[in-house]
Design a protein around this motif. Structure first.
Motif, PDB file in Angstrom:
ATOM      1  N   VAL A 188       4.742  63.605  34.943  1.00 27.60           N
ATOM      2  CA  VAL A 188       5.162  62.205  34.806  1.00 27.60           C
ATOM      3  C   VAL A 188       5.998  62.011  33.548  1.00 27.60           C
ATOM      4  O   VAL A 188       7.044  61.351  33.587  1.00 27.60           O
ATOM      5  N   GLU A 189       5.559  62.608  32.441  1.00 25.72           N
ATOM      6  CA  GLU A 189       6.336  62.498  31.208  1.00 25.72           C
ATOM      7  C   GLU A 189       7.704  63.160  31.367  1.00 25.72           C
ATOM      8  O   GLU A 189       8.719  62.625  30.902  1.00 25.72           O
ATOM      9  N   ALA A 190       7.742  64.300  32.021  1.00 28.28           N
ATOM     10  CA  ALA A 190       9.009  65.004  32.215  1.00 28.28           C
ATOM     11  C   ALA A 190       9.960  64.179  33.083  1.00 28.28           C
ATOM     12  O   ALA A 190      11.165  64.137  32.812  1.00 28.28           O
ATOM     13  N   LEU A 191       9.445  63.515  34.105  1.00 28.40           N
ATOM     14  CA  LEU A 191      10.302  62.659  34.944  1.00 28.40           C
ATOM     15  C   LEU A 191      10.901  61.517  34.131  1.00 28.40           C
ATOM     16  O   LEU A 191      12.050  61.125  34.351  1.00 28.40           O
ATOM     17  N   ARG A 192      10.123  60.968  33.210  1.00 27.32           N
ATOM     18  CA  ARG A 192      10.648  59.883  32.348  1.00 27.32           C
ATOM     19  C   ARG A 192      11.778  60.382  31.452  1.00 27.32           C
ATOM     20  O   ARG A 192      12.757  59.680  31.233  1.00 27.32           O
ATOM     21  N   HIS A 193      11.600  61.596  30.919  1.00 22.36           N
ATOM     22  CA  HIS A 193      12.587  62.136  29.984  1.00 22.36           C
ATOM     23  C   HIS A 193      13.754  62.829  30.685  1.00 22.36           C
ATOM     24  O   HIS A 193      14.808  63.031  30.074  1.00 22.36           O
ATOM     25  N   LYS A 194      13.569  63.200  31.929  1.00 24.27           N
ATOM     26  CA  LYS A 194      14.609  63.914  32.678  1.00 24.27           C
ATOM     27  C   LYS A 194      14.828  63.239  34.045  1.00 24.27           C
ATOM     28  O   LYS A 194      14.573  63.828  35.091  1.00 24.27           O
ATOM     29  N   PRO A 195      15.323  62.013  34.049  1.00 28.21           N
ATOM     30  CA  PRO A 195      15.465  61.285  35.319  1.00 28.21           C
ATOM     31  C   PRO A 195      16.516  61.887  36.260  1.00 28.21           C
ATOM     32  O   PRO A 195      16.527  61.565  37.448  1.00 28.21           O
TER      33      PRO A 195
ATOM     34  N   ALA B 207      16.750  65.239  36.654  1.00 27.89           N
ATOM     35  CA  ALA B 207      16.286  66.590  36.995  1.00 27.89           C
ATOM     36  C   ALA B 207      16.393  66.776  38.500  1.00 27.89           C
ATOM     37  O   ALA B 207      16.311  65.818  39.282  1.00 27.89           O
ATOM     38  N   SER B 208      16.554  68.002  38.919  1.00 31.09           N
ATOM     39  CA  SER B 208      16.826  68.290  40.331  1.00 31.09           C
ATOM     40  C   SER B 208      15.774  67.716  41.275  1.00 31.09           C
ATOM     41  O   SER B 208      16.106  67.173  42.329  1.00 31.09           O
ATOM     42  N   ILE B 209      14.496  67.771  40.915  1.00 35.79           N
ATOM     43  CA  ILE B 209      13.460  67.274  41.810  1.00 35.79           C
ATOM     44  C   ILE B 209      13.512  65.752  41.923  1.00 35.79           C
ATOM     45  O   ILE B 209      13.289  65.187  42.998  1.00 35.79           O
ATOM     46  N   ALA B 210      13.841  65.064  40.830  1.00 35.48           N
ATOM     47  CA  ALA B 210      13.969  63.607  40.867  1.00 35.48           C
ATOM     48  C   ALA B 210      15.173  63.201  41.718  1.00 35.48           C
ATOM     49  O   ALA B 210      15.104  62.247  42.504  1.00 35.48           O
ATOM     50  N   VAL B 211      16.259  63.923  41.578  1.00 33.44           N
ATOM     51  CA  VAL B 211      17.455  63.641  42.384  1.00 33.44           C
ATOM     52  C   VAL B 211      17.156  63.869  43.859  1.00 33.44           C
ATOM     53  O   VAL B 211      17.506  63.053  44.720  1.00 33.44           O
TER      54      VAL B 211
END
Length: 179
Positions: free
Chosen positions: A18-25, A27-31
């Motif tokens: 969750v923290e990584a998604l906030r800092h890396k919006p 990122a390939s998995i979020a995209v």
């Protein structure tokens, strides 16, 4: 019919999802999860962080109504291809209500993807008799009895490849060990 979509960065297994998604919006998995939300993709696959894949799905797509936590699961391919086991590693500590949610998710999966009209749902335990198992399983059992699912009781690990249940529900720790 392929299209290359730009992303920026990845989320590794050592990062908190969750923290990584906030800092890396971007990122390939979020995209990838965002493309599903937009209807530009039907699904996404990753060989990366399982936690990030689950978190990205929850953020982008949400969950089914009444389901508060996602779970990993699916057919136990090599041993029991028509048996869905859920959870295979997402949540190692689950409340009884979450295990019931997993039963609903597994039942829907078995209906939609495996064509089983009324999936037989069971809890994975150390004994098939009611009252067997750890506190988590014993507290979950009555919830399944009242659920409206086609609940058949407990099954043991040996029962999974024998096809005694169409959906086998357990927490992520037990499911991951079983896998």
């Amino acid at each position: 019919n392929l299209e290359v979509i730009f992303s920026q960065g990845v989320i590794t297994e050592v990062e908190h999802p969750v923290e990584a998604l906030r800092h890396k919006p971007r990122a390939s998995i979020a995209v990838a999860a965002g493309l599903v939300k937009e209807g530009r993709a039907d699904g996404y696959v990753t060989m990366g962080s399982t936690g990030a894949a689950m978190a990205a799905g929850m953020v982008a797509l949400g969950t089914l109504e009444g389901v508060d936590r996602p779970a990993l699961g699916g057919p136990f391919l090599s041993l029991a291809p028509k048996t869905t086991v859920i959870d295979l590693g997402t949540s190692v500590d689950c409340r009884p209500s979450q295990l019931l949610n997993y039963g609903v998710l597994g039942s829907v999966f078995a209906k939609v993807f495996l064509g089983i009209e009324s999936p037989r749902v069971a809890l994975l335990s150390v004994g098939a008799e009611e009252g067997k198992g750890n506190r988590q399983v014993r507290e979950t059992y009555p919830l399944f009895q009242k659920s409206g699912l086609n609940f058949i009781g407990n099954v043991e690990g040996i029962d999974v490849p024998l096809g005694k249940a169409d959906v086998v529900v357990c927490d992520g720790f037990v499911g991951n060990v079983l896998m």
